[in-house]
Design a protein around this motif. Sequence first.
Motif, PDB file in Angstrom:
ATOM      1  N   ALA A 124       0.812  -1.225   0.000  1.00  0.00           N
ATOM      2  CA  ALA A 124       0.000   0.000   0.000  1.00  0.00           C
ATOM      3  C   ALA A 124       0.838   1.265   0.000  1.00  0.00           C
ATOM      4  O   ALA A 124       0.313   2.372  -0.177  1.00  0.00           O
ATOM      5  CB  ALA A 124      -0.936   0.001   1.221  1.00  0.00           C
ATOM      6  N   LEU A 125       2.142   1.132   0.171  1.00  0.00           N
ATOM      7  CA  LEU A 125       3.027   2.309   0.247  1.00  0.00           C
ATOM      8  C   LEU A 125       3.325   2.864  -1.140  1.00  0.00           C
ATOM      9  O   LEU A 125       3.485   2.114  -2.094  1.00  0.00           O
ATOM     10  CB  LEU A 125       4.355   1.930   0.911  1.00  0.00           C
ATOM     11  N   ASP A 126       3.428   4.181  -1.232  1.00  0.00           N
ATOM     12  CA  ASP A 126       3.921   4.771  -2.484  1.00  0.00           C
ATOM     13  C   ASP A 126       5.083   5.726  -2.238  1.00  0.00           C
ATOM     14  O   ASP A 126       5.586   6.349  -3.170  1.00  0.00           O
ATOM     15  CB  ASP A 126       2.792   5.475  -3.255  1.00  0.00           C
ATOM     16  N   GLN A 127       5.506   5.844  -0.991  1.00  0.00           N
ATOM     17  CA  GLN A 127       6.676   6.666  -0.654  1.00  0.00           C
ATOM     18  C   GLN A 127       7.280   6.105   0.627  1.00  0.00           C
ATOM     19  O   GLN A 127       6.564   5.716   1.548  1.00  0.00           O
ATOM     20  CB  GLN A 127       6.273   8.127  -0.457  1.00  0.00           C
ATOM     21  N   LEU A 128       8.609   6.057   0.677  1.00  0.00           N
ATOM     22  CA  LEU A 128       9.262   5.511   1.865  1.00  0.00           C
ATOM     23  C   LEU A 128      10.692   6.043   1.957  1.00  0.00           C
ATOM     24  O   LEU A 128      11.446   5.982   0.991  1.00  0.00           O
ATOM     25  CB  LEU A 128       9.287   3.980   1.785  1.00  0.00           C
ATOM     26  N   THR A 129      11.034   6.572   3.127  1.00  0.00           N
ATOM     27  CA  THR A 129      12.412   6.976   3.404  1.00  0.00           C
ATOM     28  C   THR A 129      13.060   5.881   4.237  1.00  0.00           C
ATOM     29  O   THR A 129      12.485   5.422   5.232  1.00  0.00           O
ATOM     30  CB  THR A 129      12.465   8.313   4.159  1.00  0.00           C
ATOM     31  N   LEU A 130      14.224   5.439   3.803  1.00  0.00           N
ATOM     32  CA  LEU A 130      14.849   4.257   4.399  1.00  0.00           C
ATOM     33  C   LEU A 130      16.285   4.519   4.827  1.00  0.00           C
ATOM     34  O   LEU A 130      17.013   5.298   4.199  1.00  0.00           O
ATOM     35  CB  LEU A 130      14.882   3.119   3.370  1.00  0.00           C
ATOM     36  N   THR A 131      16.688   3.832   5.883  1.00  0.00           N
ATOM     37  CA  THR A 131      18.090   3.820   6.305  1.00  0.00           C
ATOM     38  C   THR A 131      18.800   2.654   5.621  1.00  0.00           C
ATOM     39  O   THR A 131      18.329   1.517   5.667  1.00  0.00           O
ATOM     40  CB  THR A 131      18.200   3.647   7.829  1.00  0.00           C
ATOM     41  N   ILE A 132      19.912   2.958   4.979  1.00  0.00           N
ATOM     42  CA  ILE A 132      20.807   1.920   4.458  1.00  0.00           C
ATOM     43  C   ILE A 132      21.972   1.823   5.438  1.00  0.00           C
ATOM     44  O   ILE A 132      22.628   2.819   5.741  1.00  0.00           O
ATOM     45  CB  ILE A 132      21.328   2.266   3.050  1.00  0.00           C
ATOM     46  N   ASP A 133      22.196   0.637   5.967  1.00  0.00           N
ATOM     47  CA  ASP A 133      23.233   0.430   6.978  1.00  0.00           C
ATOM     48  C   ASP A 133      23.971  -0.855   6.628  1.00  0.00           C
ATOM     49  O   ASP A 133      23.431  -1.953   6.761  1.00  0.00           O
ATOM     50  CB  ASP A 133      22.583   0.335   8.369  1.00  0.00           C
ATOM     51  N   ALA A 134      25.186  -0.706   6.126  1.00  0.00           N
ATOM     52  CA  ALA A 134      25.981  -1.870   5.718  1.00  0.00           C
ATOM     53  C   ALA A 134      27.321  -1.860   6.440  1.00  0.00           C
ATOM     54  O   ALA A 134      27.912  -0.791   6.651  1.00  0.00           O
ATOM     55  CB  ALA A 134      26.194  -1.873   4.209  1.00  0.00           C
ATOM     56  N   GLN A 135      27.775  -3.042   6.810  1.00  0.00           N
ATOM     57  CA  GLN A 135      29.075  -3.181   7.472  1.00  0.00           C
ATOM     58  C   GLN A 135      30.036  -3.880   6.528  1.00  0.00           C
ATOM     59  O   GLN A 135      29.791  -5.017   6.102  1.00  0.00           O
ATOM     60  CB  GLN A 135      28.923  -4.002   8.761  1.00  0.00           C
ATOM     61  N   LEU A 136      31.116  -3.183   6.162  1.00  0.00           N
ATOM     62  CA  LEU A 136      32.137  -3.750   5.281  1.00  0.00           C
ATOM     63  C   LEU A 136      33.335  -4.178   6.126  1.00  0.00           C
ATOM     64  O   LEU A 136      33.900  -3.362   6.870  1.00  0.00           O
ATOM     65  CB  LEU A 136      32.549  -2.724   4.219  1.00  0.00           C
TER      66      LEU A 136
END
Length: 287
Positions: free
Chosen positions: A269-281
């Motif tokens: 049902a979403l048409d907009q979303l702000t997301l956190t990208i969190d990756a560990q290298l």
Amino acid sequence: MTHRSPFQALACPLDGEPLHLEGGTWRCASNHSFDVAKQGYVNLLPVQQKRSTDPGDSKAMVAARQRFLAAGEYAPIAEALSQAVVSHADQTQAETYCCLDAGCGEGYYLRQLAHNVPESQALSLLGLDISKWAVQSAAKQDDKQAPICRWVVGSNAQLPIQSASVDSVLCMFGFPVYSEFACVLKTGGQLIQVDAGPQHLRELRNIIYPTLKPTREKETNVPEGFARRASEQICYAISLEGGDVIRDLLTMTPHLYRASAEGREKAAALDQLTLTIDAQLTVWERD
């Protein structure tokens, strides 16, 4: 002048002997043979190594990941990865630097790497995945006249690669098999491992799961045969517009199968979303 040469050090998945390319067929001394498919990849995953008839990511998951990654949302991760490879290539001064992406998916990170590594550095790339759909997609996107990479269907549990033949192994949000990685890496070679951090896609997870488990500090055990060399957190925000993009993100992750039907409906049902990208290298060096 191109400095991208095809990876040669493949091994027979049946007996471990070196494979040699004769025309359109890879063959070992025992005459086991594996034909190169018309799309340009070779299947080195014998039936006895399969846990299912169609292992790995499905065709729909691969297509969703290809669309999502092509938009560049994970470009900072690809850039950090490329910097780690370039830095190691400068240190090793290998005449031709060999790099394996173990769980390459549809090839996004290897394509970015080939673009980011200076032309002056001779590079030999191998993309391997257990999903034939992923490898087919990667091979189709490659330049048939001047391919950047050799593409192989195979398993991390039994890599069809000759021992001590690789300078760098990439494991991107994948399933590391450290004993196999240690076997194919040269002494002083590096494993670059990228995993989801505790905040990764947290906003999406808040929507699709009734409750989130408390974040626990993960103990980082040093894999046998390796030494820890470096670690970097890659954290930033992205904004997604449109239900199709959000659906692609969900489809390309394991959350699609872990979420309840109600959770998937909420995401749909979403048409907009702000997301956190969190990756560990993390960079590990082969002893």
